[in-house]
Design an enzyme around this catalytic site. Structure first.
Site, mmCIF file in Angstrom:
data_model
loop_
_atom_site.group_PDB
_atom_site.id
_atom_site.type_symbol
_atom_site.label_atom_id
_atom_site.label_comp_id
_atom_site.label_asym_id
_atom_site.label_seq_id
_atom_site.Cartn_x
_atom_site.Cartn_y
_atom_site.Cartn_z
ATOM 1 N N SER A 155 0.837 -1.268 -0.051
ATOM 2 C CA SER A 155 0.071 -0.010 0.110
ATOM 3 C C SER A 155 0.649 1.114 -0.139
ATOM 4 C CB SER A 155 -0.803 -0.005 1.324
ATOM 5 O OG SER A 155 -1.223 1.171 1.558
ATOM 6 N N ASP A 157 0.178 3.959 0.795
ATOM 7 C CA ASP A 157 -0.458 4.995 2.074
ATOM 8 C C ASP A 157 0.381 4.689 3.439
ATOM 9 O OD1 ASP A 157 -2.116 5.639 0.233
ATOM 10 O OD2 ASP A 157 -3.795 4.298 0.841
ATOM 11 N N MET A 199 -1.864 11.924 -1.740
ATOM 12 C CA MET A 199 -2.727 10.538 -1.396
ATOM 13 C C MET A 199 -2.615 10.095 0.101
ATOM 14 S SD MET A 199 -2.832 7.971 -4.544
ATOM 15 C CE MET A 199 -3.865 8.231 -6.034
ATOM 16 N N ASN A 527 29.091 3.283 7.936
ATOM 17 C CA ASN A 527 30.130 2.807 8.918
ATOM 18 C C ASN A 527 30.557 3.465 9.955
ATOM 19 O OD1 ASN A 527 31.254 4.922 7.952
ATOM 20 N ND2 ASN A 527 33.180 4.261 7.105
ATOM 21 N N MET A 567 31.459 1.912 -3.714
ATOM 22 C CA MET A 567 31.992 2.261 -2.562
ATOM 23 C C MET A 567 31.627 1.689 -1.359
ATOM 24 S SD MET A 567 31.891 6.416 -3.257
ATOM 25 C CE MET A 567 33.271 7.089 -4.222
ATOM 26 N N HIS A 655 32.008 8.387 -8.034
ATOM 27 C CA HIS A 655 31.674 9.496 -7.054
ATOM 28 C C HIS A 655 30.406 9.795 -7.396
ATOM 29 C CE1 HIS A 655 35.905 10.025 -6.466
ATOM 30 N NE2 HIS A 655 35.481 10.389 -5.376
#
Ligand code: ADP
Length: 741
Positions: A155, A157, A199, A527, A567, A655
């Site tokens: 859902s 919502d 919604m 980390n 990464m 990057h």
């Protein structure tokens, strides 16, 4: 029939469709097959169950290939009036029994799950009736005395009690945030006001989180109507003050179910009228509608859908005649199960509370983090610039980054600055990390200096990995005194934690360091100790998933193996979670390393499957998995040995993972943590405390720990926490990688 016949699992999606349902479908089919079951997809929800025939189809490993990135549900969903009748359910039972199915996994909303439970309770009678009518034989009747059901909540919502997130809600939030970003970028250049309707039926989740993530100036949600009947004036006052202080655009978010305290609907149209009449503003309405159900699923919906699907199979296989049916959900970042009908009842209680104008009750039932998010948003939208010096214990708060750039750093700074200024504190922005603190590159920030920062990626204050040493500490101490800094907020990664720990542990030498210090985790690598998630990791995951989608599309014509390097430094979070979200066959983690023998085994497995018609293979490798067996080495090895069976390509994502605008989740967490940090520092100042600490999210809650504990929480010689919750998810990745041989 043999007693060792495979268990047959039926699977359907029902009710409104939601992004991420396909991830669950894929995981259910593949986990089921791995567990030796036969899995049948029931197309078009309960309608397909009643009609039977070709709408109930046995699935194999390949039937759910390449669907993770698709929105909606590939097996279709429908509303089925027929299933609401006993006659319809009798027909449905006959169709299931004809195929030997008495295990069912239903993905849908509260209606669909209620239907499943009614079906389950009726099942023994339905079986008896079918047997009496001669529609099934005695053996079939005896083999299927009960119906095992498990529910997953799909859902957009996010309106279901018993799970923190429903499948599709995060993707819908992505659509809402993208739309708000696009709309406000034009609003800023035209000085307009926008009203956006989202919604959610009777649930304000999408509106509230969309408002935080899009940095809206006002929000209306069903659970907490405006406190006064004169909501028009409260809203206009807040927007006017914003304008007077230089804000160029105004944004109001309204949930489709919003209402006032008397239960009268508050509509986008009314809001527009009020704004035009009272403020004379040119106001535009955007009703987002079905856009919110569309588009590709977010990374979160893909990995969560996958985990839910996997666990649904485990649960349905555990179910016995006497067990209470359960839903599989996510609670405090962990997959959990909860009693299905109790959750349905609670969900309906919230809707009923709203209908009965019991708003406090509705808010309480939504849970702690919902109310907390609402408070945060209210604090931010009602913050009035600027009242310097009003606080009883005013801070001169320095804000600094350290570490690699993480999307969400700007969002965090903005929230911290506005909160602080509102409370009468002074904020000093330190440029370029600890280098800037050494050099005194520090300027005062005000309300408007962070305008627009909520939604932009990057780190406008600048960041690097400098950790101050030796004489530099003297310079920092001098600058702390010179600028009168009496609190420090570091928003960044591991180098920032180390730098703050350094200041903290050198307090006996430098009295200037005796100020409250707090570290806020912002690193795509995820980390950092003390937090299950750091700001930026979700955005990076979405960037990876997006890149892999494109990479996969580039391979339509040939047999290809992709080795994608992501990464994460010493931490495999991005690799594992992107592996789950993209359906990678193999994930290489620094926590596990890799040996030549492993690579040989992976290669053999690949050759085996490519020989049998496999077309695409995806391997995800963390950048620091092994210093010798690099991505380049792996590609060369696979290419040379894979020979005629497949080609190998590498993609080092680099990057792009640190860039991009922050995801809704990162914006929301950034705002939440920044507000907490400022509150904490102010509390320290008021009580004369000089805590050195770091903040994080654990089990869905905010926690603050002491810097003293930092070293013991980290692994020796590796920049990663000792405890990593997600390591437990590796098994799922392994099960879903290849069909059992
Ligand atoms: P959602 O599952 O998203 O809440 P609905 O309420 O429309 O969506 O339910 C989807 C379908 O589930 C319905 O069309 C119907 O087939 C079935 N269903 C819902 N409620 C019941 C019920 N009380 N009894 C039997 N079937 C139901």
């Amino acid at each position: 029939m043999s007693a060792h016949q495979a268990i047959k699992i039926g699977l359907l999606t029902s009710g409104g469709d939601a992004q991420g349902m396909n991830a669950a479908v894929r995981a259910i089919v593949r986990t089921g097959i791995s567990r030796g079951c036969e899995v049948f997809a029931i197309y078009e929800g309960y309608e397909g169950m009643i009609r039977g025939g070709d709408l109930i189809r046995r699935m194999n490993w390949e039937s759910v290939g390449g669907i993770l990135q698709r929105g909606g549900t590939i097996i279709g969903t429908a509303r089925s009036p027929g299933f609401r009748t006993r006659e319809g359910r009798l027909q449905a039972a006959e169709n299931l029994l004809a195929r030997g199915i008495s295990h069912l996994i239903v993905i849908g909303g509260d209606g669909s799950l209620t239907g499943a439970d009614i079906f389950r309770r009726e099942w023994p009678e339905l079986v008896a009736e079918l047997y009496a009518a001669g529609a099934i034989d005695a053996e079939t009747a005896q083999r299927h005395t009960f119906l095992a059901i498990v529910g997953l909540v799909g859902s957009i919502d996010n309106d279901f009690a018993g799970t923190d997130m429903t499948i599709g809600a995060d993707s819908a939030l992505h659509r809402i945030t993208e739309a708000i970003d696009a709309i406000t970028s034009t609003a800023a250049s035209h000085q307009r006001t926008f009203v956006i309707e989202v919604m959610g039926r009777s649930c304000g989740y999408l509106a509230l989180m969309g408002a935080i993530s899009g940095s809206a100036d006002w929000v209306f949600i069903p659970e907490s109507p405006p406190e006064t009947d004169d909501w028009q004036r409260a809203m206009c006052d807040a927007l006017r003050i914003g304008r007077e202080n230089g804000r160029r655009d105004s944004l109001v978010v309204v949930a489709e179910g919003a209402q006032d305290r008397n239960g009268n609907a508050i509509t986008a149209q009314q809001i527009k009228q009020v704004l035009e009449e009272h403020l004379g503003e040119d106001t535009r309405i955007t009703i987002l509608g079905h856009v919110q159900r569309g588009g590709v699923p977010s990374a979160f919906d893909r990995w969560m859908g996958t985990l839910l699907g996997y666990n649904a199979v485990e649960e349905v296989l555990r179910t016995t005649a006497t067990s209470e049916p359960r839903i599989i959900g996510i609670r405090e970042n962990r997959i959990t199960t909860a009693p299905l009908m109790k959750c349905v009842a609670e969900t309906r209680t919230i809707a009923a509370a709203i209908a009965n104008h019991e708003y406090e009750r509705a808010m309480a039932l939504r849970g702690g983090s919902f109310s907390e998010a609402f408070r945060t948003l209210r604090t931010l939208v009602q913050a009035k610039p600027p009242r310097p010096g009003h606080a009883p214990h005013p801070l001169r708060l320095a804000i600094i980054h350290s570490g690699g750039p993480a999307p969400g750093m700007n969002t965090t700074v903005r929230a911290a600055v506005r909160m602080s200024v509102d409370q009468g504190h002074v904020v000093l922005g330190v440029r370029n990390g600890f280098q800037g603190l050494i050099e005194g590159d520090i300027t005062e920030m005000n309300w408007m200096s962070v305008s627009g920062w909520a939604t932009t990626g990057g780190a406008d204050l600048g960041t690097n990995r400098k950790i101050p040493q030796g004489a530099e500490l003297y310079q920092i101490a001098r600058n702390i005194e010179r600028f009168g800094i009496n609190a420090l907020l570091m928003i960044g990664g591991w180098s920032g934690y180390q730098a703050c720990h350094k200041l903290f542990s050198e307090r006996h030498i430098f009295p200037a360091f005796n100020i409250p210090i707090i570290c806020l985790p912002a690193s795509i690598d995820n980390n950092l100790p003390g937090s299950e998630l750091s700001i930026g990791a979700d955005t990076a995951l979405n960037s990876i998933v997006d890149a892999v989608d494109r990479i996969k599309q580039s391979a339509v014509a040939s047999r290809r193996c992709f080795v994608v390097e992501v990464m994460g430094r010493d931490c495999g979070y991005l690799a594992l979670m992107s592996g789950l979200a993209t359906g990678a066959e193999r994930v290489y983690l620094p926590e596990e390393g890799v040996s030549l023998r492993d690579l040989q085994a992976d290669l053999d497995e690949m050759v085996h499957w490519f020989k049998r018609g496999k077309r695409l293979s995806l391997m995800i490798r963390n950048e620091k998995t092994n210093p010798v067996y690099t991505t380049g080495f792996m590609v060369a090895l696979f290419e040379e040995e894979g020979g005629s069976y497949f080609e190998v390509r590498q993609a080092i994502l680099g990057h792009l993972q640190q860039g991009g605008n922050p995801s809704p989740f990162d914006r929301i967490q950034a705002t939440r943590l920044a507000v907490k940090c400022v509150e904490f520092l102010a509390e320290c100042a008021a009580q004369g405390r000089t805590d050195g600490s770091f903040i994080g999210i654990k089990g869905g809650r905010v926690q603050i720990l002491s810097l003293e504990d930092l070293p013991r929480m980290m692994e020796r010689d590796h920049a990663r926490p000792r405890e990593q919750w997600w390591m437990g998810l590796r098994d799922v990745a392994k099960i879903l990688r290849q069909p059992p041989t």
